[in-house]
Design a protein around this motif. Structure first.
Motif, PDB file in Angstrom:
ATOM      1  N   LEU A   9       0.839  -1.262  -0.015  1.00  0.00           N
ATOM      2  CA  LEU A   9       0.178  -0.081   0.021  1.00  0.00           C
ATOM      3  C   LEU A   9       0.947   1.207   0.037  1.00  0.00           C
ATOM      4  O   LEU A   9       0.580   2.142  -0.919  1.00  0.00           O
ATOM      5  CB  LEU A   9      -0.903   0.143   1.106  1.00  0.00           C
ATOM      6  N   TYR A  10       1.911   1.329   0.872  1.00  0.00           N
ATOM      7  CA  TYR A  10       2.539   2.532   1.035  1.00  0.00           C
ATOM      8  C   TYR A  10       3.377   2.622  -0.136  1.00  0.00           C
ATOM      9  O   TYR A  10       3.868   3.756  -0.836  1.00  0.00           O
ATOM     10  CB  TYR A  10       3.566   2.542   2.349  1.00  0.00           C
ATOM     11  N   ALA A  11       3.998   1.433  -0.637  1.00  0.00           N
ATOM     12  CA  ALA A  11       5.049   1.804  -1.919  1.00  0.00           C
ATOM     13  C   ALA A  11       4.253   1.909  -3.023  1.00  0.00           C
ATOM     14  O   ALA A  11       4.688   2.728  -4.142  1.00  0.00           O
ATOM     15  CB  ALA A  11       5.817   0.233  -2.137  1.00  0.00           C
ATOM     16  N   GLY A  12       2.915   1.490  -3.217  1.00  0.00           N
ATOM     17  CA  GLY A  12       2.127   1.639  -4.355  1.00  0.00           C
ATOM     18  C   GLY A  12       1.844   3.116  -4.296  1.00  0.00           C
ATOM     19  O   GLY A  12       1.733   3.839  -5.379  1.00  0.00           O
ATOM     20  N   THR A  13       1.497   3.665  -3.195  1.00  0.00           N
ATOM     21  CA  THR A  13       0.927   5.042  -3.147  1.00  0.00           C
ATOM     22  C   THR A  13       2.193   6.173  -3.582  1.00  0.00           C
ATOM     23  O   THR A  13       1.896   7.016  -4.371  1.00  0.00           O
ATOM     24  CB  THR A  13       0.461   5.289  -1.635  1.00  0.00           C
ATOM     25  N   THR A  14       3.215   5.631  -3.158  1.00  0.00           N
ATOM     26  CA  THR A  14       4.466   6.503  -3.270  1.00  0.00           C
ATOM     27  C   THR A  14       5.279   6.463  -4.663  1.00  0.00           C
ATOM     28  O   THR A  14       5.965   7.343  -4.852  1.00  0.00           O
ATOM     29  CB  THR A  14       5.338   6.658  -2.305  1.00  0.00           C
ATOM     30  N   ARG A  52      -5.809   3.269  -5.770  1.00  0.00           N
ATOM     31  CA  ARG A  52      -6.133   2.588  -7.114  1.00  0.00           C
ATOM     32  C   ARG A  52      -6.701   3.398  -7.860  1.00  0.00           C
ATOM     33  O   ARG A  52      -6.240   3.386  -9.300  1.00  0.00           O
ATOM     34  CB  ARG A  52      -6.918   1.349  -6.714  1.00  0.00           C
ATOM     35  N   LEU A  53      -7.781   4.097  -7.636  1.00  0.00           N
ATOM     36  CA  LEU A  53      -8.523   4.934  -8.552  1.00  0.00           C
ATOM     37  C   LEU A  53      -7.475   6.011  -9.039  1.00  0.00           C
ATOM     38  O   LEU A  53      -7.264   6.266 -10.428  1.00  0.00           O
ATOM     39  CB  LEU A  53      -9.436   5.585  -8.005  1.00  0.00           C
ATOM     40  N   LEU A  54      -6.991   6.704  -8.271  1.00  0.00           N
ATOM     41  CA  LEU A  54      -5.816   7.804  -8.526  1.00  0.00           C
ATOM     42  C   LEU A  54      -4.637   7.355  -9.583  1.00  0.00           C
ATOM     43  O   LEU A  54      -4.372   7.888 -10.381  1.00  0.00           O
ATOM     44  CB  LEU A  54      -5.368   8.568  -7.140  1.00  0.00           C
ATOM     45  N   VAL A 108      -1.559  -0.983 -10.631  1.00  0.00           N
ATOM     46  CA  VAL A 108      -2.571  -2.016  -9.971  1.00  0.00           C
ATOM     47  C   VAL A 108      -1.959  -2.482  -8.719  1.00  0.00           C
ATOM     48  O   VAL A 108      -0.607  -2.855  -8.626  1.00  0.00           O
ATOM     49  CB  VAL A 108      -2.620  -3.158 -10.945  1.00  0.00           C
ATOM     50  N   ILE A 109      -2.654  -2.582  -7.693  1.00  0.00           N
ATOM     51  CA  ILE A 109      -2.152  -3.104  -6.242  1.00  0.00           C
ATOM     52  C   ILE A 109      -3.043  -4.115  -5.722  1.00  0.00           C
ATOM     53  O   ILE A 109      -4.313  -3.866  -5.720  1.00  0.00           O
ATOM     54  CB  ILE A 109      -2.133  -1.722  -5.234  1.00  0.00           C
ATOM     55  N   GLN A 130      -7.534  -4.893 -15.770  1.00  0.00           N
ATOM     56  CA  GLN A 130      -7.123  -3.647 -15.675  1.00  0.00           C
ATOM     57  C   GLN A 130      -5.978  -3.186 -16.359  1.00  0.00           C
ATOM     58  O   GLN A 130      -5.602  -1.968 -16.861  1.00  0.00           O
ATOM     59  CB  GLN A 130      -6.788  -3.472 -14.164  1.00  0.00           C
ATOM     60  N   VAL A 131      -4.833  -3.976 -16.618  1.00  0.00           N
ATOM     61  CA  VAL A 131      -3.700  -3.808 -17.418  1.00  0.00           C
ATOM     62  C   VAL A 131      -4.324  -3.509 -18.887  1.00  0.00           C
ATOM     63  O   VAL A 131      -3.650  -2.787 -19.474  1.00  0.00           O
ATOM     64  CB  VAL A 131      -2.735  -4.809 -17.209  1.00  0.00           C
TER      65      VAL A 131
END
Length: 324
Positions: free
Chosen positions: A179-184, A316-318, A189-190, A205-206
């Motif tokens: 979560l934190y790595a995907g956010t930053t 995910r949306l952003l 896709v997470i 999604q891809v």
């Protein structure tokens, strides 16, 4: 006042464990308490692998990654007869209390030892951030930064070649690293343990991003959810992107601890020594907001994990937004 305490590291190693041990030594030394390092966790406890450690040892290990004392798993420690051997060894050495740095399994051992007359205080040492009664754990920040650097590098080459990547990170049953790595890093896709996507959902999604012309896509997943190499092949078949899997593995555990992990480790260690000096045991030191607290181990082992699904949905949306 107690005269001798022991310190051990248990479970998976985490950057900052050495800083925690150093903090225990320094804090105890200031109170006139001798400290003994116990090699290889609970295994060393039952084998009597104790050695006196001093300020010089603390200075030597403070900034190092891994755990100089070592760690080893010992499933048999759940048996009272095995624990009794450790208790007898401690009493023979005159060691009256312990600081245990590790995860939930380590805490359970600390609680059982406290019940057998050896006061123990736990420190949250694990990269997974899966000790729910502490906001952050020792080692999480360093591991997170290692993952971020790896993803940034992977992004460079994916962007250069118009490709996709599946990146698998650690976390056990906690998705905070993802979560934190995907956010930053903007991973498109997470998928985490708490909010798992099906392989079909990931591929779709891809595929949508490929149709929009996005030049690179990173699929970030928590360990033990998929066969990441097989998932990469499916993503390639469905989306048309050349796709490879990168499993970061134990690179996430190693390395020099960040300043934040060192700070958390040292301050938690000081707090732990204060607890033992006050005659307390069966507690763990956790971070609640910006404040260190001592909580009863038994009451915290089954605390519900904070629901971060809404936060993940927003990210995910952003991260999936793209306009050709």
């Amino acid at each position: 006042m107690i005269k001798k305490i022991g310190v051990l590291t248990s479970g998976g190693d985490a950057p900052g464990m050495n800083a925690a041990v150093a903090g225990v030594i320094r804090a105890a030394n200031a109170k006139g308490i001798e400290v003994y390092g116990i090699r290889d966790g609970y295994k060393g406890l039952i084998n009597g692998w104790f050695e006196k450690v001093d300020i010089d040892f603390a200075q030597e290990i403070l900034t190092r990654g891994g755990t100089r004392l070592g760690s080893a798993r010992l499933p048999e420690f759940k048996e009272e007869s095995v624990r009794q051997i450790g208790v007898d060894n401690l009493k023979k050495a005159g060691i009256e209390a312990l600081v245990v740095c590790g995860g939930d399994g380590s805490y359970m051992g600390a609680q059982r030892l406290t019940e057998m007359g050896i006061n123990c205080v736990g420190l949250p040492g694990t990269i997974d951030n899966d000790i729910v009664s502490s906001d952050y754990t020792i080692g999480f920040d360093t591991a997170l930064n290692t993952i971020i650097e790896a993803i940034d590098r992977i992004r460079d080459t994916m962007q250069s070649h118009n490709r996709a990547a599946v990146v698998e990170v650690m976390g056990n049953h906690c998705g905070d690293l993802a979560l934190y790595a995907g956010t930053t890093t903007g991973c498109e896709v997470i998928s985490t343990s708490e909010s798992k996507l099906t392989e079909e959902e990931i591929c779709e999604q891809v595929k949508v991003l490929a149709k929009k012309g996005k030049r690179s896509v990173i699929v970030l997943v928590t360990e033990n959810l998929y066969d990441s190499n097989a998932l990469a092949k499916k993503v390639e078949e469905k989306s048309g992107y050349v796709t490879r899997a990168t499993i970061l593995g134990h690179t996430q555990r190693g390395g020099i601890p960040t300043g934040m992990d060192r700070y958390l480790a040292v301050t938690s260690a000081i707090y732990a020594v204060d607890q033992l000096a006050a005659g307390k045991g069966g507690v763990y030191v956790g971070l609640d907001g910006n404040k260190l607290v001592a909580r009863d181990i038994n009451s915290t082992l089954n605390m519900p994990r904070k629901d971060k699904s809404q936060e993940l949905s927003t990210i995910r949306l952003l991260n999936s937004q793209f306009k050709k």
